[in-house]
Design a protein around this motif. Structure first.
Motif, PDB file in Angstrom:
ATOM      1  N   LEU C  10       0.666  -1.457   0.025  1.00 28.00           N
ATOM      2  CA  LEU C  10      -0.211  -0.048  -0.225  1.00 28.00           C
ATOM      3  C   LEU C  10       0.696   1.206   0.119  1.00 28.00           C
ATOM      4  CD1 LEU C  10      -2.562  -0.878   2.606  1.00 28.00           C
ATOM      5  CD2 LEU C  10      -2.797  -1.184   0.102  1.00 28.00           C
ATOM      6  N   THR C  11       0.497   2.348  -0.505  1.00 24.58           N
ATOM      7  CA  THR C  11       1.078   3.681  -0.484  1.00 24.58           C
ATOM      8  C   THR C  11       0.750   4.287   0.771  1.00 24.58           C
ATOM      9  OG1 THR C  11      -0.774   5.049  -1.405  1.00 24.58           O
ATOM     10  CG2 THR C  11       0.668   4.117  -3.043  1.00 24.58           C
ATOM     11  N   ARG C  13      -0.598   6.947   1.504  1.00 21.80           N
ATOM     12  CA  ARG C  13      -1.956   7.449   1.306  1.00 21.80           C
ATOM     13  C   ARG C  13      -3.156   6.648   1.511  1.00 21.80           C
ATOM     14  NH1 ARG C  13      -4.945   9.980  -4.255  1.00 21.80           N
ATOM     15  NH2 ARG C  13      -6.000   7.846  -4.174  1.00 21.80           N
ATOM     16  N   ASP C  14      -2.674   5.394   0.866  1.00 16.64           N
ATOM     17  CA  ASP C  14      -3.772   4.461   0.982  1.00 16.64           C
ATOM     18  C   ASP C  14      -3.889   3.846   2.309  1.00 16.64           C
ATOM     19  OD1 ASP C  14      -3.760   3.956  -1.832  1.00 16.64           O
ATOM     20  OD2 ASP C  14      -2.293   2.208  -1.915  1.00 16.64           O
ATOM     21  N   ALA C  16      -3.739   5.720   5.036  1.00 16.69           N
ATOM     22  CA  ALA C  16      -4.313   6.822   5.627  1.00 16.69           C
ATOM     23  C   ALA C  16      -5.766   6.780   5.187  1.00 16.69           C
ATOM     24  CB  ALA C  16      -3.861   8.204   5.327  1.00 16.69           C
ATOM     25  N   VAL C  17      -5.917   6.468   3.992  1.00 18.29           N
ATOM     26  CA  VAL C  17      -7.683   6.495   3.460  1.00 18.29           C
ATOM     27  C   VAL C  17      -8.305   5.349   4.188  1.00 18.29           C
ATOM     28  CG1 VAL C  17      -8.878   5.983   1.411  1.00 18.29           C
ATOM     29  CG2 VAL C  17      -6.972   7.712   1.253  1.00 18.29           C
ATOM     30  N   PHE C  18      -7.688   3.887   4.046  1.00 15.90           N
ATOM     31  CA  PHE C  18      -8.366   2.808   4.825  1.00 15.90           C
ATOM     32  C   PHE C  18      -8.669   2.993   6.358  1.00 15.90           C
ATOM     33  CE2 PHE C  18      -6.496   0.150   0.922  1.00 15.90           C
ATOM     34  CZ  PHE C  18      -7.869  -0.502   0.690  1.00 15.90           C
ATOM     35  N   ALA C  20      -9.218   6.128   7.463  1.00 15.00           N
ATOM     36  CA  ALA C  20     -10.331   7.148   7.718  1.00 15.00           C
ATOM     37  C   ALA C  20     -11.769   6.658   7.214  1.00 15.00           C
ATOM     38  CB  ALA C  20      -9.859   8.359   7.037  1.00 15.00           C
ATOM     39  N   ALA C  21     -11.737   5.480   6.165  1.00 12.94           N
ATOM     40  CA  ALA C  21     -12.976   5.207   5.432  1.00 12.94           C
ATOM     41  C   ALA C  21     -13.807   4.387   6.280  1.00 12.94           C
ATOM     42  CB  ALA C  21     -12.729   4.867   4.058  1.00 12.94           C
ATOM     43  N   GLY C  22     -13.285   3.740   7.202  1.00 11.40           N
ATOM     44  CA  GLY C  22     -14.232   2.706   7.853  1.00 11.40           C
ATOM     45  C   GLY C  22     -14.198   1.326   7.725  1.00 11.40           C
ATOM     46  N   TYR C  23     -13.423   1.094   6.408  1.00 14.48           N
ATOM     47  CA  TYR C  23     -13.378  -0.203   5.946  1.00 14.48           C
ATOM     48  C   TYR C  23     -12.528  -1.332   6.866  1.00 14.48           C
ATOM     49  CZ  TYR C  23     -16.159   1.163   1.715  1.00 14.48           C
ATOM     50  OH  TYR C  23     -17.099   1.504   0.896  1.00 14.48           O
ATOM     51  N   ALA C 218     -11.157  -5.608   3.507  1.00 11.84           N
ATOM     52  CA  ALA C 218     -11.792  -4.358   3.680  1.00 11.84           C
ATOM     53  C   ALA C 218     -13.303  -4.254   3.491  1.00 11.84           C
ATOM     54  CB  ALA C 218     -10.959  -3.251   2.652  1.00 11.84           C
TER      55      ALA C 218
END
Lengths: 251, 251, 251, 251
Positions: C10-11, C13-14, C16-18, C20-23, C218
């Motif tokens: 994962l990057t 950013r990835d 951080a996104v995972f 934050a997104a709740g998945y 996820a």
């Protein structure tokens, strides 16, 4: 065994063959049923109880008085299920305003255009796909919109049953030879036990109604009486289902 | 219009309703048909032409002589299709030796056990799921094994039609009220045009045969004669299909 | 939380996104699982443990040594399930001798012809679709033959689960990014809970293996360890299933 | 061959394996494509172009700026298709107000409740399932509402393609690793040729985006550039489709 509604439509040979071939055994109930009410809307009932040949002038798919005779029976099943926490699912139609998604329905019917353009304003101003007021869905019930005969086709019905935790179906509705037959077939193919409540099913054709009940009872489902269905449902206790809350969470 | 086989099973009211409701229009043919021969095997024909009540003693699913009357018509359709390069597909049954995957079939029939354990050795020693010798599949034909009524259910039929480049079906086989009806329903739901060849369909029940043809002709498919089907198929030229080569590449 | 196999792919950013997104929440187990072993055959394992780049010379779909590392874990799951009476299902491939029914598989692979015509005789003479000896199906197990990635597609798997009385899946097999991913997707769409046992899944591509586990964890399934899976299965008592008898009734 | 977006996520072994295993051949186009735009709505784009980590505060499923970069490319595909009379289909989500039909989606996400109850009023007051204004459906386009990842699952998409007369798909949309992947898988299983336009696909995870494109290009679909897609579509002449009229016939 008591005479069945289809007996008078069968030939003598048919009766001998059904007896010899072993079909028509009782499949029995599941442990966690769901009630499925198929297409009991204004399109198939009309907006008042009147003879079918009158009713179909305005509502080309109407089954006339037979539909209205079924409504109280369907209502009684709904009442028991809601009381017991047994899932109640409905299906009805849907469609584009330009009628394109009728697909094959348009090929076989000379009056298809009326579905999207009624020949004259109806007094009741009812949308044909509205479910009948007499058996209107409640907030915890599940309404499935569909385009094709089977309630399983192009819908999430199987996933809903999995999520509910239901293992079998009690079916009523219309038409016996159309959407009921198609739905029962798919349930059978999915190895779900199905009971059809005879008093709750109706059709525009008397012969089709009787013979389709015969076919389904022979091979795919148990055709039972309203009394037997009510007794069975009343006896269900402590079945756990994941029912909808019925409470909007939006806004 | 000429009398149809189902007319004598309909009530007078039924005839009036069908006439008024607009059903039964002609859907018409597609441009690139495939021929689908449903379950024409020893289980449904028996191993010799004999009256149905004799035949079902050994073959509980047999349709008796009506099956054997259909065989030459089915054969004539196959011959034209092979000659024209039109795809020929067959379905037949399959199953575990312990019968577990019969699923719902076992629930509704008192003679289900015979499917896996014939009551007595048959002279012909035929496997019930073998397709009849009279219409045996050729190397470029496609045979689909299935467990449930519809040839679409639990199979790759829709994907096969896509890969073949076929846009419609010509159907024959058995039983009219069982696997034929179920397959036609799924084809209809997929917006595929279907023509049923009346002389090529058969059933164990005379009433079920007639009424299921009526239902399908009213709503889902065109019930046509063998002559019309042959004329149509003979007129197909230059249709390109991605047919199987029929040549084993193994070893 | 401990590092997961996909973290290194994962990057930043990835990650951080995972987060934050709740998945990636835990879905949890069902109450009546079935074990599903996807495509663990010679095609995907080769006939001996050897480095993947050697193995794919003979077995173009081989995942090499990673497959052989998974076998003992799969075996341990099978043993517990058989001991507990929990259903064990396998999938593997099938196909015509002329290769026609490969369909889309043939379009995307330059070595498709080898599936039906091995480039040279293999010492082991194994059919690529044979399930590995190390985890061979027993008489009460269920083997599903399929043509497409998902074990649900073109098969009776959903009906089998209904008939078994299973409400959820424990999945292992191959490839993680192919047939496992496709099967998990369909199970998710059917609202079935799925646990993927990480040590029992393998792929020919390291990145695809890791990222597909990440995607599934996820959104669609819980990716769990073999120890957690074994503990869960050992704790299942008194679950009633309609298992096959495993006893042939034929003849 | 030019470097692909997934190359930097693959291990060295992966590159060697993909090269040796034969995957990634070009499947090619069909003759009568339809354009399918998957889930390009406010849920996945947010209501303004902003960095993904900002956007997902309000729109938990947002893919941030990558979504907005894709919009002009999707728009250019739509324009060509409408000009040529090539069918344009969209998918987007739907759901009950009480959230019950989220099913498995609710199990795997800690922020699922936000789907039905946004944490705070949004300035734009957009419904998350509205398709983006920049690519809004026209009267002759087809919008499919769905609950699950694949646009084929629980919908009439296959029947629509049959009725349209389309034989293949050009796909764009989001997320690459979610609904796009699931839809491409089902299309592959149905033996439909699929081209994915790289510039028109987006995801919240960079690694998932790249690796899912890699997986799909290896096995299920051709990942092509916007220029190639536009050239192909512009070259389609005289393809006959049964498009919706777009003219409401209702009263």
């Amino acid at each position: 065994m008591a005479e069945r509604i289809w007996d008078k439509f069968l030939t003598d040979r048919d009766k001998a063959v059904f007896a010899a071939a072993g079909y028509g055994a009782r499949a029995g109930f599941g442990k966690k049923p769901a009630l499925l009410i198929i297409d009991v809307n204004y399109n198939f009932c009309g907006d008042r109880p009147e003879p079918i040949l009158d009713s179909i002038k305005q509502w080309r798919n109407s089954c006339g008085e037979d539909a209205w005779d079924a409504l109280p029976h369907i209502r009684s099943l709904i009442d028991v299920c809601r009381d017991k926490g047994i899932p109640v699912l409905y299906s009805t139609g849907t469609g584009r305003e330009d009628g394109w998604d009728r697909g094959g329905w348009a090929w076989k019917n000379a009056r298809t255009d009326e579905d999207v353009a009624p020949p004259a304003p109806r007094e009741s101003a009812r949308d044909g796909n509205d479910i009948m007021d007499e058996i209107a869905p409640g907030p915890k019930d599940i309404v499935i919109r569909k385009l094709k005969p089977s309630v399983f086709y192009g819908t999430n019905l199987m996933g809903y049953l999995n999520d509910l935790g239901a293992d079998s179906l009690i079916c009523v509705g219309t038409t016996t030879s159309g959407c009921v037959r198609a739905t029962v077939l798919d349930a059978f193919s999915l190895n779900l036990r199905v009971s059809l409540v005879e008093e709750g099913c109706f059709d525009r054709s008397q012969a089709s109604h009787a013979i389709n009940l015969c076919d389904m009872n022979a091979k795919y489902a148990d055709v039972i009486s309203i009394d037997e269905a009510l007794d069975y449902l009343r006896g269900i206790n402590d079945a756990e289902y994941n029912l909808p809350s019925g409470t909007p969470v939006k806004g």
